[in-house]
Write a protein that holds these residues in place. Sequence first.
Motif, short mmCIF file in Angstrom:
data_model
loop_
_atom_site.label_atom_id
_atom_site.label_comp_id
_atom_site.label_asym_id
_atom_site.label_seq_id
_atom_site.Cartn_x
_atom_site.Cartn_y
_atom_site.Cartn_z
N GLY A 242 1.18 -1.05 -0.12
CA GLY A 242 0.05 0.39 -0.42
C GLY A 242 0.96 1.55 -0.12
O GLY A 242 0.54 2.14 -0.24
N ALA A 243 2.58 1.28 0.26
CA ALA A 243 2.62 2.53 -0.16
C ALA A 243 3.34 3.25 -1.15
O ALA A 243 3.04 4.59 -0.55
N VAL A 244 2.65 3.03 -1.79
CA VAL A 244 2.66 3.85 -3.68
C VAL A 244 1.05 4.49 -4.16
O VAL A 244 1.30 4.91 -4.45
N LEU A 245 -0.08 3.57 -2.92
CA LEU A 245 -0.75 3.54 -3.45
C LEU A 245 -1.49 5.41 -3.57
O LEU A 245 -2.49 5.45 -3.96
N LYS A 246 -1.08 5.78 -2.31
CA LYS A 246 -1.41 7.51 -2.21
C LYS A 246 -0.78 8.24 -3.44
O LYS A 246 -1.29 9.59 -3.29
N ASP A 247 0.48 7.64 -4.35
CA ASP A 247 0.41 8.70 -5.02
C ASP A 247 0.17 9.46 -6.53
O ASP A 247 -0.81 9.03 -6.52
N LEU B 169 -4.30 8.40 -13.09
CA LEU B 169 -5.25 7.46 -13.37
C LEU B 169 -6.39 6.19 -13.11
O LEU B 169 -6.57 5.71 -13.65
N ALA B 170 -6.34 6.23 -11.88
CA ALA B 170 -7.43 5.61 -11.32
C ALA B 170 -8.35 6.05 -11.29
O ALA B 170 -9.91 5.81 -11.76
N ASP B 171 -8.74 7.31 -11.28
CA ASP B 171 -9.94 8.58 -11.48
C ASP B 171 -9.87 8.75 -12.87
O ASP B 171 -11.17 8.62 -13.63
N ARG B 172 -9.35 8.18 -14.01
CA ARG B 172 -9.08 8.30 -15.59
C ARG B 172 -10.06 7.21 -15.76
O ARG B 172 -10.49 7.17 -16.82
N TYR B 173 -9.48 5.77 -15.15
CA TYR B 173 -10.42 4.98 -15.06
C TYR B 173 -11.27 4.59 -14.65
O TYR B 173 -12.05 3.34 -15.65
N GLY B 174 -11.38 5.31 -14.00
CA GLY B 174 -12.46 4.40 -12.73
C GLY B 174 -12.72 3.36 -12.10
O GLY B 174 -13.04 2.58 -12.10
N LYS B 175 -11.27 3.47 -11.98
CA LYS B 175 -10.31 2.12 -11.33
C LYS B 175 -9.75 2.55 -9.68
O LYS B 175 -9.25 3.72 -9.41
N SER B 176 -9.26 2.07 -9.02
CA SER B 176 -8.55 2.26 -7.99
C SER B 176 -7.23 2.14 -7.76
O SER B 176 -6.70 1.53 -9.49
N ARG C 37 -12.39 -9.71 -5.07
CA ARG C 37 -12.95 -10.05 -6.15
C ARG C 37 -11.86 -8.21 -7.48
O ARG C 37 -11.44 -8.40 -8.17
N GLU C 38 -12.45 -7.09 -6.10
CA GLU C 38 -11.32 -6.15 -7.19
C GLU C 38 -9.89 -6.20 -7.59
O GLU C 38 -10.02 -5.62 -9.04
N ASN C 39 -9.00 -6.75 -7.64
CA ASN C 39 -7.86 -7.69 -7.75
C ASN C 39 -8.08 -7.93 -8.63
O ASN C 39 -6.84 -7.95 -9.67
N LEU C 40 -8.92 -9.03 -8.79
CA LEU C 40 -9.28 -9.21 -10.25
C LEU C 40 -9.90 -8.81 -11.60
O LEU C 40 -9.71 -9.35 -12.63
N ASP C 41 -10.39 -8.24 -11.08
CA ASP C 41 -11.09 -6.91 -11.78
C ASP C 41 -10.46 -6.15 -12.82
O ASP C 41 -10.40 -4.93 -12.78
N VAL C 42 -9.30 -5.82 -13.50
CA VAL C 42 -8.42 -5.80 -13.99
C VAL C 42 -8.06 -5.73 -15.46
O VAL C 42 -7.23 -5.13 -16.23
N PHE C 43 -9.40 -6.35 -16.27
CA PHE C 43 -9.23 -6.47 -17.55
C PHE C 43 -9.67 -5.93 -18.67
O PHE C 43 -9.97 -6.64 -20.07
N ASP C 44 -10.54 -5.31 -17.72
CA ASP C 44 -11.34 -4.00 -18.80
C ASP C 44 -10.74 -2.82 -18.97
O ASP C 44 -11.10 -1.72 -19.63
N PHE C 45 -9.56 -2.82 -19.26
CA PHE C 45 -9.18 -1.30 -19.50
C PHE C 45 -7.78 -1.91 -20.09
O PHE C 45 -6.59 -2.54 -19.32
N SER C 46 -6.65 -0.78 -20.25
CA SER C 46 -6.00 -0.77 -20.82
C SER C 46 -4.59 0.65 -20.59
O SER C 46 -5.64 1.56 -20.76
N LEU C 47 -3.56 0.41 -20.04
CA LEU C 47 -2.52 1.84 -19.93
C LEU C 47 -1.96 1.62 -21.34
O LEU C 47 -1.67 0.73 -21.72
N THR C 48 -1.93 3.37 -21.27
CA THR C 48 -1.53 4.41 -22.86
C THR C 48 -0.18 3.10 -22.49
O THR C 48 0.39 3.74 -21.33
N ALA C 49 1.12 3.11 -23.56
CA ALA C 49 2.65 3.46 -23.99
C ALA C 49 3.06 4.79 -22.64
O ALA C 49 3.56 4.16 -22.38
N GLY C 50 2.37 6.10 -23.03
CA GLY C 50 2.43 7.21 -22.18
C GLY C 50 2.47 7.15 -20.45
O GLY C 50 3.42 7.24 -19.66
#
Length: 274
Positions: free
Chosen positions: A194-199, A205-212, A239-252
């Motif tokens: 959890g140490a990096v999650l407040k960055d 990025l989380a807000d941009r994709y509607g993810k945590s 369950r949330e940790n498994l819900d990561v297959f409906d979006f992709s981060l861009t190369a940038g």
Amino acid sequence: MASLPTITLNNGVEIPQLGFGVFQVPDEETTTAVAHALAAGYRSIDTAAIYGNEAGVGKALAASGIAREELFVTTKLWNADQGYDATLRAFDTSLGKLGLDHVDLYLIHWPAPAKDLYLESWRAIETLVADGRVRAAGVSNFQPSHLTRLLDHSDLVPAVNQIELHPGLQQRPLREMHAAHGIATEAWSPLAQGAVLKDPLLRELADRYGKSPAQVVLRWHLQLGNIVIPKSVTPARIRENLDVFDFSLTAGEMESLTSLDAGLRTGPHPDTLD
């Protein structure tokens, strides 16, 4: 549920790219946590002798009704059990606690360089592979020097090196060495506890994709090609940790996350833990 993506290891064995870890989960809680994970769709479970919860994992696997060939089970050899004969005994003990006749991946947990026994331990694991009791053999927390020595003394190339890896500790040189030798990179502490999650960047990025933020980090791992084993005992988080297959981060966006690399270790250094 659609099956999870897999990584094909250097011996042809397939491992789910996203698995479930049980580090620091008490044995009496492990059975329930693993049952939740299996119900959510995980098929890869990662434990270790030193965690003290192999029996709890075994109970959940036995009660799940899921065919053995659909499961991928990893456990690890503890430092105190290194050496040829000791490794074989420790493996038998782990297998008994898990209630299995083989494991899918067996790892030397730490190189423990002051003991200087990891070459002997690896020789024992070669025997277990030859006997069909270990489908894939690997290591954990091995630095480039440890890997080089292993490669120089054995024809069996580790299928996996499981290392501390997250945006705060990206280990690029080690990952490049893995790629050069056909060794898969597996990340423990993938969220830096959890140490990096407040960055701010991760929050953006989380807000941009509607993810945590945690889901963004797990997506980053997957797109890097890492195998990843997040741990939780909370059903909703499992369950949330498994819900990561409906979006992709861009190369940038992937490139922007390299800025978070700060050499941040949440666990011991492999050169000094024995």
